[in-house]
Design a protein around this motif. Structure first.
Motif, short mmCIF file in Angstrom:
data_model
loop_
_atom_site.label_atom_id
_atom_site.label_comp_id
_atom_site.label_asym_id
_atom_site.label_seq_id
_atom_site.Cartn_x
_atom_site.Cartn_y
_atom_site.Cartn_z
N ARG A 243 -90.61 13.78 53.58
CA ARG A 243 -90.83 12.54 52.73
C ARG A 243 -91.43 11.47 53.60
O ARG A 243 -91.60 11.48 54.66
CB ARG A 243 -89.71 12.03 52.15
CG ARG A 243 -88.47 11.47 53.05
CD ARG A 243 -87.24 11.37 52.55
NE ARG A 243 -87.20 10.22 51.43
CZ ARG A 243 -86.89 10.52 50.05
NH1 ARG A 243 -86.26 11.88 49.88
NH2 ARG A 243 -86.90 9.58 49.26
N LEU B 11 -94.12 12.19 47.84
CA LEU B 11 -92.83 12.33 47.60
C LEU B 11 -92.59 13.65 46.70
O LEU B 11 -91.66 14.40 46.75
CB LEU B 11 -92.26 10.93 46.94
CG LEU B 11 -90.89 11.16 46.40
CD1 LEU B 11 -90.00 11.04 47.79
CD2 LEU B 11 -90.77 9.45 45.99
N GLN C 234 -92.93 16.85 48.60
CA GLN C 234 -92.16 16.82 49.68
C GLN C 234 -93.31 17.17 50.97
O GLN C 234 -92.79 17.96 51.88
CB GLN C 234 -91.11 18.01 49.82
CG GLN C 234 -89.98 17.91 48.72
CD GLN C 234 -89.02 18.62 48.87
OE1 GLN C 234 -89.19 19.87 49.16
NE2 GLN C 234 -87.71 18.40 48.46
N PHE D 295 -88.01 5.33 49.66
CA PHE D 295 -88.62 6.13 50.90
C PHE D 295 -87.96 5.36 52.14
O PHE D 295 -87.49 4.08 52.21
CB PHE D 295 -89.98 5.31 51.27
CG PHE D 295 -91.11 6.14 50.12
CD1 PHE D 295 -91.02 7.00 49.71
CD2 PHE D 295 -92.26 5.03 49.94
CE1 PHE D 295 -91.85 7.66 48.89
CE2 PHE D 295 -93.07 5.67 49.05
CZ PHE D 295 -92.92 6.92 48.41
#
Length: 156
Positions: A139, A74, A77, A113
């Motif tokens: 992601r 996350l 990226q 997410f």
């Protein structure tokens, strides 16, 4: 070399089945990994090599590697596509699965997410779209396969 991880729960028959699957994968050139977070790291590295990769795991495995997904994928990226067996639903009458059922989706929502649940065989065709969404959004993306889908309609 492709890698795999198998975690087995339950009786000796489950252990035997898992070993049969492992031997079959090894014969096809796969290498076993030690834990789910290693599968996430391998898929992350594959992204930088231009290789399309998927990590397959259970809901418990997803919960155990959520820290890696948040801090590595996350933050930087790095897309990683996970196909996860969804357990703990109302049709899953195993008390030890109930905890994952209550916590998995809220955890994904807390990290923001994206995820999608496939509950019917007809919906399996959406897997390529989910994979492309993962890569486009850069992601982690979790695609759940429901217990009903994996075990078959009307599974007990």
């Amino acid at each position: 070399m492709p890698k795999f991880f198998i975690k087995t729960y339950g009786c000796q028959m489950n252990e035997r089945d898992s070993e049969q699957v492992a031997h079959s994968l090894i014969a096809r050139g796969y290498q076993r990994v030690a834990r789910e977070a290693e599968a996430v790291a391998i898929c992350s590295g594959a992204f930088f090599g231009g290789v399309r990769a998927v990590a397959l795991m259970g809901a418990t495995g997803l919960l155990t590697c959520s820290g890696e997904l948040a801090t590595l994928n996350l933050r930087h990226q790095i897309p990683v596509f996970l196909i996860v067996s969804q357990r703990g639903s109302i049709d899953d009458h195993r008390i030890y699965q109930e905890v994952q059922g209550r916590r998995t989706i809220p955890l994904l929502q807390a990290y923001d997410f994206p995820y999608h649940i496939i509950d019917r065989a007809d919906d399996v065709t959406s897997i390529p779209d989910a994979f492309e969404t993962c890569r486009m959004q850069k992601r982690p993306f979790v695609l759940f396969l429901s217990r009903r889908l994996v075990k078959g309609e009307g599974a007990s």
